[in-house]
Enzyme design. Structure first.
Site, short mmCIF file in Angstrom:
data_model
loop_
_atom_site.label_atom_id
_atom_site.label_comp_id
_atom_site.label_asym_id
_atom_site.label_seq_id
_atom_site.Cartn_x
_atom_site.Cartn_y
_atom_site.Cartn_z
N ALA A 218 0.78 -1.24 0.00
CA ALA A 218 0.00 0.00 0.00
C ALA A 218 0.81 1.29 0.00
O ALA A 218 0.40 2.27 -0.62
CB ALA A 218 -0.95 0.00 1.20
N ALA A 219 1.89 1.34 0.77
CA ALA A 219 2.60 2.61 0.95
C ALA A 219 3.24 3.06 -0.38
O ALA A 219 3.64 2.21 -1.17
CB ALA A 219 3.66 2.45 2.03
N PRO A 220 3.31 4.38 -0.63
CA PRO A 220 2.98 5.49 0.27
C PRO A 220 1.52 5.94 0.26
O PRO A 220 1.17 6.89 0.94
CB PRO A 220 3.88 6.61 -0.24
N GLY A 221 0.64 5.29 -0.53
CA GLY A 221 -0.78 5.51 -0.30
C GLY A 221 -1.61 6.12 -1.41
O GLY A 221 -2.81 6.34 -1.22
N GLY A 222 -1.03 6.40 -2.57
CA GLY A 222 -1.82 7.00 -3.64
C GLY A 222 -2.99 6.12 -4.06
O GLY A 222 -4.14 6.57 -4.13
N LYS A 223 -2.71 4.84 -4.31
CA LYS A 223 -3.77 3.92 -4.75
C LYS A 223 -4.68 3.56 -3.58
O LYS A 223 -5.90 3.40 -3.76
CB LYS A 223 -3.15 2.68 -5.37
N ASP A 241 1.76 -3.12 4.31
CA ASP A 241 3.08 -2.88 3.73
C ASP A 241 4.13 -3.27 4.76
O ASP A 241 3.90 -3.17 5.97
CB ASP A 241 3.26 -1.41 3.33
N ASP A 268 4.64 -8.51 5.94
CA ASP A 268 5.02 -9.02 4.63
C ASP A 268 3.79 -9.62 3.96
O ASP A 268 3.22 -10.60 4.43
CB ASP A 268 6.11 -10.09 4.80
N CYS A 339 4.48 -0.85 -12.41
CA CYS A 339 4.77 0.32 -13.25
C CYS A 339 5.98 0.02 -14.15
O CYS A 339 7.02 0.66 -14.06
CB CYS A 339 5.00 1.57 -12.41
#
Length: 403
Positions: A218-223, A241, A268, A339
């Site tokens: 998840a981090a840093p959290g945009g999605k 995360d 993990d 990405c």
């Protein structure tokens, strides 16, 4: 400083070629610290509006202060030759494809060969050009507080400008505004900095009210925050995360955006059973990857990545995907995104996962993305976004259902 550092990494291959043209030593014979100083100087001469005498003098002074007079003398000789004859350096001819692409567009030889094998010469060159462009700032509006048009109005009211994104309806692209205005918008929780292709990942997940959604990396959290916004206040988003520092960034983002439906867990995600015991309706695995699709923003990755990294990362991604799949409920959705565009991290990972997990089937992703993205949807149902085709960061997204 940003222009020097990012520009140096973006054009390092070309700079090294020019340095070698004006040096009586090969690159291997130049001390690494001296070579870095020469790269800084050569970038100023070739790509910045710095007066030639200033570029030469400052570069020589840098060598003198940080290394010594002997190094400064060598730097002075190279820089003076370059300042007098830079316009006459002959680049490799296009006939020699790999040296041409590697030098003119500054890519390591292995990556040039990989891209030509993946796309063919013409498209590989188009991708190299596109990924050398300096990216603009892209923002996602926090639609719980402001709509994109009103956010653009706020930006324009403080002397900035921008445009609505082509594919992501919540996004604004090519943003230019005073830095203090940007900080104010972020501090008020009106938006987050997020790439347009990244915004399409949450669209592919398509969270619904009342569901449990797991964001496994998840981090840093945009999605994560996008999922929580799209699903609404009754949708529970569990954000996991293993990186404690990045989790702090996630907590800050969640706090600023005022989202109360996100639960943050450290651990993990390939071993989810150790800290998550409930089934999720939808699971997102936005896995760590080579980042080759982000070279506009992270040009240093061109030089940091090695050929063996792709298969190694593919193994890690497959492990995460398998670990997270166990937490999805029957009939639930599993979305995998990275990405990048390397086969080892995209199609190969999904194919290997489906071969060993017969209770999952691929879903066509087209219906969950804008109609304008139709050309990015492959026959297999997944989507591959390309910088040179879609003017976004490269992104691979696959959507699977647990039968």
């Amino acid at each position: 400083v940003s222009e020097l550092l990012y520009g140096l990494q973006r054009h390092r291959g070309r700079l090294d070629y020019m340095i070698e043209s004006f040096s009586r030593r090969s690159l291997e014979d130049i001390d690494p610290a001296v070579l870095d100083i020469l790269r800084l100087g050569m970038y100023q001469l070739s790509h910045m509006r710095v007066p030639q005498h200033a570029a030469v003098n400052e570069t020589v002074d840098l060598a003198k202060r940080h290394i010594g007079r002997g190094a400064a003398s060598f730097v002075n000789a190279v820089m003076r030759r370059a300042s007098e004859d830079l316009g006459h350096v002959e680049m490799p001819d296009r006939v020699e494809l790999y040296p041409f692409l590697g030098t003119v567009y500054s890519y390591p030889r292995w990556l040039v060969e990989y891209l030509v094998g993946l796309l063919g010469p013409e498209e590989a060159e188009a991708l190299c050009i596109a990924q050398n462009e300096v990216p603009g700032l892209t923002l996602r509006a926090n639609t719980n507080r402001i709509d994109p048009s009103a956010l653009l109005g706020e930006i324009e009211s403080c002397g900035g400008e921008g445009r609505r994104c082509t594919y992501a309806e919540e996004g604004l692209g090519d943003i230019s505004l005073p830095y203090d205005c940007l900080l104010d918008l972020l501090d008020r929780g009106l938006c987050v900095v997020q790439g347009e292709s990244s915004m399409l990942v949450a669209k592919a997940v398509k969270p619904e009210p009342g569901e449990v959604v797991l964001d496994a990396c998840a981090a840093p959290g945009g999605k994560t925050t996008h999922l929580a916004t799209l699903g609404g206040p009754t949708c529970r988003v569990i954000a996991a995360d293993s990186n404690a520092r990045r989790l702090e960034a996630l907590r800050k983002t969640v706090r600023l955006l005022g989202l109360g439906n996100i639960e943050i867990k450290g651990g993990d995600s390939s071993q989810l059973s150790g800290f998550m015991h409930e089934a999720a309706d939808r699971v997102l695995v936005d896995a760590p990857c080579s980042g080759l699709g982000t070279l506009r923003r992270n040009p240093e990755l061109k030089w940091r990545r090695l050929p063996g990294d792709l298969a190694e990362l593919g193994s890690l991604q497959l492990s995460l995907l398998r670990g997270c799949a166990a937490r999805g409920r029957e009939g639930g959705i599993l979305v995998y995104s990275v990405c990048t565009y390397s086969r080892e991290e995209t199609e190969d990972v999904v194919d290997a996962f489906l071969e060993s997990n017969h209770d999952f089937v691929m879903e066509k992703i087209g219906p969950f993305l804008p109609d304008a993205m139709a050309d990015a949807v492959a026959p297999g149902g997944y989507v591959q976004i390309w910088p040179h085709r879609h003017n976004m960061e490269g992104m691979f997204i696959a959507r699977m259902r647990k039968t």
